[in-house]
Write an enzyme that holds these catalytic residues in place. Structure first.
Site, short mmCIF file in Angstrom:
data_model
loop_
_atom_site.label_atom_id
_atom_site.label_comp_id
_atom_site.label_asym_id
_atom_site.label_seq_id
_atom_site.Cartn_x
_atom_site.Cartn_y
_atom_site.Cartn_z
N SER A 236 37.43 42.46 39.52
CA SER A 236 37.23 42.55 40.97
C SER A 236 37.00 44.01 41.36
CB SER A 236 38.41 41.91 41.70
OG SER A 236 38.13 41.73 43.06
N ASP A 463 31.99 32.37 42.23
CA ASP A 463 33.00 33.34 42.65
C ASP A 463 32.95 33.53 44.16
OD1 ASP A 463 34.51 35.74 43.17
OD2 ASP A 463 34.26 36.30 41.08
N HIS A 493 37.53 33.28 40.84
CA HIS A 493 37.38 34.73 40.87
C HIS A 493 37.83 35.30 39.54
CE1 HIS A 493 36.95 38.64 42.62
NE2 HIS A 493 38.24 38.90 42.65
#
Length: 524
Positions: A236, A463, A493
């Site tokens: 991320s 995602d 994610h």
């Protein structure tokens, strides 16, 4: 179905905080980053010796809880502190401490070095995150010491804290999608007070909590850990941090993986729109799953549109009148939307979303409020970690763009078109940094890394938080011969921890044997 402490921790970790605080990622290229000066200070810091000892229980800013459990085989986690410059343009000046955690490579391992993790946020504690995911990365401990850290401003590393726990309860219950001028003033006043609290707490450190400084901290960490190259696993926001590191130190990049990729090219507005679309896509997929299960799904509706109409109607009713939540705390529209977003980070959490929506429809907001608490870093004892405060501080010092509430309001139409559920929240959130007390650094991160070793860039088609389009953008921005693209056709994610054997095999082959997959490989 109550959420256990471990599940709450997993929900918090590796997320980008979206709705209540912080700015979205993106912008246009900044100029060359500031180069630190002064070799004597750097040499002394690079020569420091880390003192490792058994890890204590996490601090309140890290989220609290118990000390990490032993690793498989009984090995203990080790913790230490790294001294690093507060201001990298003056490395001989004041220093700060960064908290580190380490799991040493298994006995008899053919050790490559250290593998440094950043699990995202920005604002997530790596000192708590790494033990939380230890079983997922156990295969990598066959050749690496697994290392993570609390970046500057986070957890135990000079944390930025902007308000008391009681004040945060009130702040997160606010209406972040104002309907009239009075609600706009209330929101603006609250954001101003929150930003002033951050400045009051962090003081002179506030301008220095950004990503470029964190990347320089990682290169110092590499040297102190005794590694010629930085081997890195970023998830991320950790992909943005990894890209910035590669730009600053391409010659020092070892084996690196970027999973759940932040688009380095998207502007603040475009990035927020992308996230609105990403969360809407994930919600569409959840609704389709509900429809496919028929009577097994407790939510009303025989089509995706009908299920989502139920959700928007529920949120509209909460905007008019909150419902009982936990104790004397009510579930508001903002917290319900936050809770919905939280469950979309992983398909594993869809059952919580279904159950929470069904309960809220019956007047019980406890589960959705608990999910929102997880997003905001609130523990069951009412104390908050500093994940949201650090998220705001890092994002707002990174990015120059400052949208007023009025400018955000002008853009609501396109956000609502992108997502009837999340559009308003993502649109109004453009103004999150409008009253920040220090200026931003760049318009977007430069991640070009000519001369770097190959970097494996992993994207997931479903995602919600870092839409798949960012994967190709990162590969292109890193430059020819650097970015290696790996696609996972799935939900959630982050791909490595999805349970997909193809992704895990490809990533492990690169990190453990130095063999990246062919760029463009697709795992299903």
């Amino acid at each position: 179905m109550p959420i256990s402490a471990a599940q709450r921790a997993a929900l918090i970790t590796a997320t980008t905080v979206l709705l209540a605080a912080g700015c979205s990622d993106g912008g246009e290229n900044a100029g060359e980053p500031t180069k630190p000066s002064g070799s004597a200070g750097l040499s002394a810091l690079a020569a420091q010796k880390l003192v490792w000892s058994p890890c204590p229980a996490p601090s309140a800013a890290e989220g609290g809880g118990a000390a990490p459990s032993p690793l498989p085989g009984g090995a203990a986690w080790e913790c230490s502190f790294l001294q690093t410059p507060l201001d990298w343009s003056n490395p001989e000046g004041e220093t700060i401490e960064l908290a580190l955690i380490r799991a040493r490579a298994r006995a008899g391992a053919d050790r490559i070095g250290s593998l440094v993790f950043n699990f995202g946020g920005p604002g997530g504690s790596g000192v708590t995150g790494l033990p939380g995911f230890a079983n997922e990365y156990e295969s990598l401990r066959s050749r690496y010491d697994l290392v993570s850290f609390d970046p500057r401003g986070v957890g135990r590393s000079e944390p930025v804290e902007c308000a008391t726990d009681k004040e945060l309860d009130a702040y997160y219950a606010l209406d972040f999608t104002p309907d009239d001028a009075a609600e706009e003033r209330t929101l603006s006043d609250a954001q101003k007070k929150y930003a002033a609290g951050c400045e009051r707490d962090a003081g002179a450190a506030l301008p220095h909590v950004g990503t470029e400084n964190a990347a320089r901290d990682m290169d110092l960490m590499r040297q102190v850990l005794g590694d010629e190259k930085l081997h890195y696993f970023g998830i991320s926001y950790g992909t943005e941090l990894g890209g910035v590191y590669a730009h600053l130190f391409p010659e020092n990049v070892g084996r690196a993986v970027l999973d759940a990729v932040v688009d380095p090219d998207a502007g603040v507005e475009e990035g927020a729109l992308g996230q609105a679309k990403g969360f809407q896509l994930a919600l569409d997929n959840f609704a389709q799953d509900c429809v496919d299960r028929g009577d097994e799904c407790t939510l009303p509706g025989s089509s995706v549109a009908e299920v989502e109409s139920f959700i928007t109607d529920l949120l509209a009713s909460l905007d008019e009148e909150p419902i009982p939540g936990i104790g004397d705390r009510e579930l508001t529209q903002t917290q319900a939307t936050n809770g919905i977003a939280q469950t979309l980070y992983s398909k594993d959490y869809w059952p919580y979303l279904e159950q929470g929506l069904d309960a809220a429809d019956g007047g019980d907001g406890a589960l959705l409020l608990s999910l929102s608490d997880s997003m905001n870093g609130r523990g069951e004892n009412g104390t908050y970690s500093n994940i949201q405060a650090a998220n705001a501080a890092i994002n707002c010092v990174d990015f120059k763009e400052r949208y007023t509430l009025g400018q955000a309001k002008e853009r609501l139409g396109k956000f609502r078109e992108a997502s009837p559920v999340f559009g308003d929240f993502m649109g109004w959130a453009l103004a999150s940094c409008s009253q920040w007390p220090v200026p931003g650094t760049w318009e977007n991160p430069d991640v070009s890394a000519p001369g770097s070793a190959p970097i494996l860039v992993v994207g997931t088609t479903g995602d919600p938080a870092t839409p798949y389009e960012g994967t190709r953008a990162m590969v292109n921005a890193l430059g020819e011969g650097v970015g290696v693209e790996l696609t996972y056709e799935g939900e959630g994610h982050g791909a490595y921890n999805s349970g997909n054997a193809c992704v895990k095999k490809a990533v492990d082959a690169y990190l453990l044997a130095g063999k990246p997959p062919a760029s463009g490989t697709v795992c299903k």
